[in-house]
Design an enzyme around this catalytic site. Structure first.
Site, PDB file in Angstrom:
ATOM      1  N   LYS A   1      49.099  27.517  49.707  1.00  0.00           N
ATOM      2  CA  LYS A   1      47.702  27.084  49.787  1.00  0.00           C
ATOM      3  C   LYS A   1      47.651  25.592  49.499  1.00  0.00           C
ATOM      4  O   LYS A   1      48.095  25.136  48.454  1.00  0.00           O
ATOM      5  CB  LYS A   1      46.866  27.846  48.766  1.00  0.00           C
ATOM      6  CG  LYS A   1      45.412  27.405  48.714  1.00  0.00           C
ATOM      7  CD  LYS A   1      44.607  28.259  47.772  1.00  0.00           C
ATOM      8  CE  LYS A   1      43.172  27.778  47.697  1.00  0.00           C
ATOM      9  NZ  LYS A   1      42.372  28.613  46.775  1.00  0.00           N
TER      10      LYS A   1
ATOM     11  N   LYS B   1      47.284  28.837  54.075  1.00  0.00           N
ATOM     12  CA  LYS B   1      45.891  28.414  54.051  1.00  0.00           C
ATOM     13  C   LYS B   1      45.796  26.911  53.869  1.00  0.00           C
ATOM     14  O   LYS B   1      46.454  26.396  52.965  1.00  0.00           O
ATOM     15  CB  LYS B   1      45.200  29.136  52.888  1.00  0.00           C
ATOM     16  CG  LYS B   1      43.779  28.703  52.642  1.00  0.00           C
ATOM     17  CD  LYS B   1      43.239  29.429  51.459  1.00  0.00           C
ATOM     18  CE  LYS B   1      41.864  28.862  51.164  1.00  0.00           C
ATOM     19  NZ  LYS B   1      41.299  29.416  49.963  1.00  0.00           N
TER      20      LYS B   1
END
Ligand code: PBG
Length: 329
Positions: free
Chosen positions: A202, A255
C-alpha cells in the site's frame, strides 16, 4: 499493396462475433468487491460529494445498502466504519458494539453477501493516523505510529470483526508484522478459517483524497509516509508482499491500482496467491470529474479501468465501480 505478403492480419479477429471468443481478459461481477461506508453518526444516508453514487449509510441501513449491491450481481462487500466517537488509540475499532461490528452482524445474518472488513484505525483515532502514536528516539523526536503497540490493537480489532461474522479481514494499516499478529490472534480465537487479505503493498498515495472525506480519516498532522510505501519503489513492494506471505496472508493486495499496474503484474508473477487490487477513490473521482465536463465517457472508462487491472494480473478488484460495471455486464 504492401511490400511483403501481408499474411498475418490481426484485424481478422477483431470483428464482432469473434472478438469475444479470442478476448484474453474478462471482467465478471464475481471479480468485484464493493466498498460500503457505514456511519454511526448518521441518521440518514449522506451522499459523498467527491465520490458520486456513493454515500455513508447509518448502521440501520447497512443491510439495505448491501442488498442494492447484491442486486447488481456483485457478491462481496468491504465494510468501512465511521465511529460514533474517536480517541487517541482508536478503541472504537475493536468495540463489540462498534459500527463495523454492528453492521457486520446485521449484514451477515440477513444477506448472502461475502463480507470483508477493513482493519485500520485512521477513522477511529482523533489524530487520524493508522495506529497508536509514540514520541521519542525511534521517531527522531517527532510523533510517529508506534508499530509494535499497534499490533495488539489490530489483532483485537480483526478478532472482533470475525466474531461479528466477517468472512475475511483486510488489514490496511501497513504495520510491520500485522498479518502474523492477526493470523495468530484469529487462530487462538477459533477463527482459523477466516482468511486475511493483506493490503500488502500500500503506497503513500495522493489518490486517496476523496476516501479521506468519505471516511473522515485524514491525518490531523503530517502524513503517512513513515508507514505507507514510497511511490518511487517497486522492488520494495516484493519485499513487503513476501513478508506478508511468510506471515500467512491469504490474498495479496496492491493499492492503488491504476498508477501501480507494474506492481500488480510483479506480484502476480512472483507469488502464487490470489492478487487483489484496490482501484481507489481518486481513480474513481477523476473519471467522474472528467465525465461531468463531457470529456470522457464514464461507463466506458470505468470498464476499461477494470479490464486493465485484470489484464495486469489481478484476480479480484476492490472498486467503487463495482455496481456500475456489474450492472452493464
Ligand atoms: C485507511 C484506508 C485508506 C484507504 C483505504 N483504507 C486511506 C489512507 O490510507 O489514507 C483509501 C482508499 C481509497 O482511496 O479509496 N487505512
Amino acid at each position: 499493396m504492401s511490400e511483403y505478403d501481408l499474411t498475418d492480419r490481426p484485424r481478422r479477429l477483431r470483428r464482432d462475433g469473434v472478438r469475444d471468443l479470442v478476448s484474453e481478459t474478462t471482467v465478471r461481477a464475481s471479480d468485484l468487491i464493493a466498498p460500503v461506508f457505514v456511519d454511526a453518526t448518521a441518521d440518514e444516508r449522506v451522499p459523498i460529494d467527491s465520490m458520486p453514487g456513493h454515500e455513508r449509510v447509518p448502521v440501520e441501513e447497512s443491510v439495505a445498502r448491501v442488498e442494492e449491491v447484491l442486486e447488481t450481481g456483485v457478491e462481496a462487500v468491504m465494510l468501512f466504519g465511521i465511529p460514533e466517537s474517536k480517541d487517541a488509540v482508536g478503541s472504537g475499532a475493536w468495540d463489540e458494539d462498534g459500527v463495523v461490528q454492528r453492521a457486520t452482524r446485521a449484514v451477515s445474518a440477513e444477506t448472502d453477501a461475502y463480507v470483508l472488513t477493513d482493519v485500520c484505525f485512521c477513522e477511529y483515532t482523533e489524530h487520524g493516523h493508522c495506529g497508536v502514536l509514540e514520541k521519542g528516539a525511534r521517531s527522531g523526536g517527532g510523533l510517529t505510529v508506534d508499530n509494535d503497540a499497534t499490533l495488539a490493537n489490530l489483532t483485537r480489532t480483526a478478532v472482533s470483526h470475525a466474531a461479528a461474522g466477517a468472512d475475511m479481514v483486510a488489514p490496511s494499516s501497513m504495520t510491520d508484522g500485522m498479518v502474523g499478529a492477526i493470523r495468530s490472534g484469529l487462530d487462538r480465537s477459533g477463527f482459523e478459517d477466516v482468511p486475511v487479505m493483506s493490503y500488502a503493498a500500500k503506497y503513500q498515495s495522493a489518490f486517496y483524497g476523496p476516501f479521506r472525506d468519505a471516511a473522515d480519516g485524514a491525518p490531523a498532522f503530517g502524513d503517512r509516509r513513515h508507514y505507507q510505501m514510497n511511490p518511487a519503489n517497486a522492488r520494495e513492494a516484493i519485499r513487503e508482499v513476501r513478508l506478508d506471505v511468510e506471515q500467512g496472508a491469504d490474498v495479496l493486495m496492491v493499492k492503488p491500482a491504476l498508477a501501480y499496474l507494474d506492481i500488480v503484474r510483479a506480484v502476480r508473477e512472483e507469488f502464487d496467491h490470489p492478487v487483489a487490487a484496490y482501484n481507489v477513490s481518486g481513480e474513481y473521482a477523476m473519471l467522474h470529474a472528467a465525465a461531468e465536463k463531457g470529456w470522457l465517457d464514464l461507463e466506458a472508462t470505468a470498464h476499461e479501468s477494470l479490464l486493465a487491472i485484470k489484464r495486469a494480473g489481478a484476480n479480484l478488484i476492490l472498486t467503487y465501480w463495482a455496481e456500475t460495471v456489474a450492472e452493464r455486464l
